[in-house]
Structure formats: structure tokens, C-alpha cells
Design an enzyme around this catalytic site. Structure first.
Site, PDB file in Angstrom:
ATOM      1  NE  ARG A   1      -6.355   0.803  -1.531  1.00  0.00           N
ATOM      2  CZ  ARG A   1      -5.605   1.263  -0.546  1.00  0.00           C
ATOM      3  NH1 ARG A   1      -4.542   0.966  -0.359  1.00  0.00           N
ATOM      4  NH2 ARG A   1      -6.060   1.978   0.378  1.00  0.00           N
TER       5      ARG A   1
ATOM      6  NE  ARG B   1       0.301   1.374   3.154  1.00  0.00           N
ATOM      7  CZ  ARG B   1       1.283   2.279   3.438  1.00  0.00           C
ATOM      8  NH1 ARG B   1       2.406   1.850   3.593  1.00  0.00           N
ATOM      9  NH2 ARG B   1       1.179   3.740   3.643  1.00  0.00           N
ATOM     10  N   GLY B   2       0.228   2.275  -0.095  1.00  0.00           N
ATOM     11  CA  GLY B   2       1.123   3.700  -0.432  1.00  0.00           C
ATOM     12  C   GLY B   2       1.039   4.011  -1.908  1.00  0.00           C
TER      13      GLY B   2
ATOM     14  CG  ASP C   1      -3.047   8.478  -0.975  1.00  0.00           C
ATOM     15  OD1 ASP C   1      -2.582   7.053  -0.943  1.00  0.00           O
ATOM     16  OD2 ASP C   1      -3.317   8.830   0.057  1.00  0.00           O
TER      17      ASP C   1
HETATM   18  O1  MRU Z   1      -4.631   3.266   2.315  1.00  0.00           O
HETATM   19  P1  MRU Z   1      -3.003   3.334   2.117  1.00  0.00           P
HETATM   20  O2  MRU Z   1      -2.090   2.925   3.234  1.00  0.00           O
HETATM   21  O3  MRU Z   1      -2.613   2.688   0.682  1.00  0.00           O
HETATM   22  O4  MRU Z   1      -2.822   4.997   2.367  1.00  0.00           O
HETATM   23  C1  MRU Z   1      -1.747   5.489   1.477  1.00  0.00           C
HETATM   24  C2  MRU Z   1      -1.079   6.012   2.597  1.00  0.00           C
HETATM   25  O5  MRU Z   1      -0.350   5.728   3.131  1.00  0.00           O
HETATM   26  C3  MRU Z   1      -1.208   7.485   2.669  1.00  0.00           C
HETATM   27  O6  MRU Z   1      -2.263   8.330   2.555  1.00  0.00           O
HETATM   28  C4  MRU Z   1       0.056   8.417   2.657  1.00  0.00           C
HETATM   29  O7  MRU Z   1      -0.026   9.301   3.472  1.00  0.00           O
HETATM   30  C5  MRU Z   1       0.410   8.827   1.138  1.00  0.00           C
HETATM   31  S1  MRU Z   1       0.597   7.621   0.141  1.00  0.00           S
HETATM   32  C6  MRU Z   1       2.229   7.176   0.398  1.00  0.00           C
END
Ligand code: MRU
Length: 326
Positions: free
Chosen positions: A73, A39-40, A211
Site C-alpha cells: 500500500r 488496515r489503519g 496516514d
Molecule cells: O484505508 P485504511 O482503512 O487503511 O485507511 C486508514 C484509515 O483508517 C484512516 O485514513 C484513518 O483515519 C487514519 S489511519 C488510522
């Protein structure tokens, strides 16, 4: 990717267990994105690029694979960026090359984010971050944490407040794990403690990832980011966003057009953790009859953002739309 197998750090097991998760084909890789094994934004993008390469290597219908991977996603722009980029490859060799380039580009862009962002961090700064935008969320460096790591490596004393980031606790589990590995002094705080420390003048600087960034400079990030931005403004603390330009959606004119993922209510009603015997398990914290709502992201309006740190430099939110041609 090794011999056609995409290898991911199995993030739901962290920080209690480090394990590599093997994905044999594009569907398994895509579903690892859906299930948040990875994720991220940047890490999702790099993984999606390799999932597309797997589809090419297996002689699959790559158009169909692209749709499948994109449906995993809805919010992170890097997913769509990577899938569309590999989809244009003329053959499997080129697809693998483009996927590798996407991962390398992410590492390079995030290192440059670190270099630009470090200039904003003074020796002795106490920094607040939300969720996890470090090297688990990108390739090698991270976005929001890259300037912190650069500052630390260049001898500055920094301290990080890591918001726990309910419901999935990416701050308490992943950011804290990274900071511990990097030797950065830090404290995990409950999400609702951030305002307390800001008001006490214990926070000098707030930095978060993103994101998806809309053309008007509105920023989607993990749920709870918006309230941190409002609190930072109220308390006169600079609020910065760090993201590679691959996270900008130039076609999306404002934040209210960014699709926000709704996740399973179980993430709110329950929690994972390790007990005193070392066993990791899921526990229910709400009454059996209670329902929950679980939006995964929120949008911070541009007016709360002091600057957006990209690999190309630091921009005011209103300058974002012009980056495309710079
Ligand atoms: O739901 P996730 O864990 O994929 O969310 C992404 C994130 O970790 C964040 O929103 C982050 O702060 C930015 S993307 C690295």
C-alpha cells in the site's frame, strides 16, 4: 506474533463476525495488508514489522522481502517506517525484538495521544470523526479515538458522530463497532450529513487520524477528510488531527507529494452488508455498465488544522518540521 505466525483480526468481516486470520509467512502477512485484512496506519506498521521478522526467521532475502512488503500500500507512512527499522536488524533475534518494540511503541504513543488530546475535550462535547482511527487501526488505543476513550473513562459525557466513510465504510463498520464495545454513545451518519450537523451547531469538535503527515503540516487521511476540515473551518469548529510521530514523513515537504492510493472501482460500485437472514453478501448498487473512480485518501492543507496531537504533545501544523529534533 505467536510461534512465527502473525495473528490478525480479520477486519473485513467486522462487525458481523469476529475471526482471527493466521499469516504463516511474510508474503501472506504482506498480502493481508494489501487486502485490508488489517488496515489503519499504526496497525499496518506493526504488521509490516512482524512480516519482516517472519522473513528474517525463514532465512529469506530480507531486502527483497522489504521491497515486497512496502509495495502493498502506498500511503501509510508507518508501513515504510516499520519495514526500514526491522531491515536494519543484524539477525533474526534482533528482528523479532525490533518488531515487538514497534508494536509496543505504537500502543504507548497512542495512549499518550489520548492523554494530551483528552485535555481538549470538555464534558458534554459532541465529537465528529471520519473513518476509523481507533484500536482496530493501531495497537491497543488508536489515535483519533484515544482521547475520546480517555475522556469517557475519566467520566466525561461525550457523544460521537461517526461518518460512515464510503466506500469501505470503516466508520459505519469499525468505528461504530469500537464505540459500541467502549460504551460510547454515538450515531453513524451518512458522509454527506456532516455539514448539516455542523451548521446546526451540534458538533463541538472534529478529530481524525492520519496516514501520512508532510513536513509542512499537510495531512493525508481517508477520502472525505478534506471536506470535513473545510466545513469545520466554515462553521468555526476546531479540527484536530491525532497521529503518532511515526506517521510524519519529514522527507515529504508538502501534501501534494504524498502518494494517494487508487483502489478497485468495485469498492464504490458495490457494498457489503448483512441481510435479514443474517447472511453477509456483496450487492451491486450502480448500473452494470457504470465505471467508478476510487481514490482512498485526500490531503487536508495545514491551514484548516487547529492542531496535531502526537505522543509528544499538541503542535501547530507549522511546528511539525521541528518535531524531528525535539
Ligand atoms: O484505508 P485504511 O482503512 O487503511 O485507511 C486508514 C484509515 O483508517 C484512516 O485514513 C484513518 O483515519 C487514519 S489511519 C488510522
Amino acid at each position: 506474533m505467536e510461534d512465527g505466525i502473525v495473528k490478525l483480526i480479520n477486519q473485513p468481516l467486522l462487525p458481523h463476525k469476529f475471526e482471527i486470520y493466521d499469516c504463516k509467512d511474510y508474503k501472506i502477512t504482506a498480502e493481508a495488508i494489501r487486502d485490508m485484512v488489517v488496515r489503519g496506519a499504526g496497525a499496518i506498521g506493526a504488521t509490516a514489522g512482524y512480516a519482516m521478522a517472519q522473513a528474517f526467521l525463514a532465512g529469506e532475502d530480507v531486502g527483497k522481502a522489504a521491497e515486497y512488503i512496502k509495495s502493498m500500500r502506498p500511503t501509510a507512512q508507518n508501513l515504510f517506517y516499520a519495514v526500514d527499522k526491522v531491515l536494519k536488524a543484524k539477525d533474526k533475534e534482533e528482528a523479532v525484538k525490533v518488531a515487538q518494540e514497534i508494536a509496543d511503541e505504537d500502543a504507548d504513543f497512542c495512549e499518550r495521544i489520548g492523554e494530551h488530546g483528552e485535555n481538549l475535550i470538555q464534558d458534554g462535547f459532541k465529537i465528529l470523526t471520519h473513518c476509523n482511527a481507533g484500536w482496530l487501526a493501531f495497537v491497543d488505543w488508536g489515535s483519533a479515538l484515544s482521547p475520546v476513550y480517555k475522556a469517557k473513562r475519566n467520566g466525561k459525557n461525550v457523544f460521537v458522530f461517526a461518518d460512515e466513510t464510503r466506500p469501505r465504510c470503516q466508520g459505519a463498520r469499525l468505528t461504530a463497532f469500537e464505540l459500541a464495545q467502549e460504551g460510547v454513545p454515538h450515531a453513524v451518519i451518512a458522509d454527506n450529513a456532516a455539514g448539516y450537523y455542523m451548521k446546526k451547531k451540534e458538533v463541538d469538535f472534529v478529530i481524525v487520524g492520519s496516514d501520512r503527515i508532510a513536513a509542512n503540516g499537510d495531512v493525508a487521511n481517508k477520502i472525505g477528510t478534506y471536506e470535513k476540515a473545510v466545513l469545520a473551518k466554515e462553521n468555526g469548529i476546531p479540527f484536530y488531527v491525532a497521529a503518532p510521530t511515526t506517521t510524519i514523513d519529514f522527507e515529504c515537504e508538502s501534501g501534494d507529494k504524498i502518494p494517494i492510493e487508487e483502489r478497485d472501482e468495485g469498492e464504490v460500485l458495490c457494498m457489503f452488508g448483512k441481510d435479514n437472514c443474517g447472511k453477509v453478501s456483496k450487492i451491486r448498487i450502480a448500473p452494470e455498465e457504470s465505471k467508478a473512480k476510487n481514490p482512498a485518501f485526500d490531503v487536508t492543507p495545514a491551514k484548516y488544522i487547529a492542531g496535531i496531537i502526537t505522543e509528544k504533545g499538541i503542535f501547530k501544523p507549522e511546528e511539525i518540521k521541528d518535531i524531528k529534533n525535539s
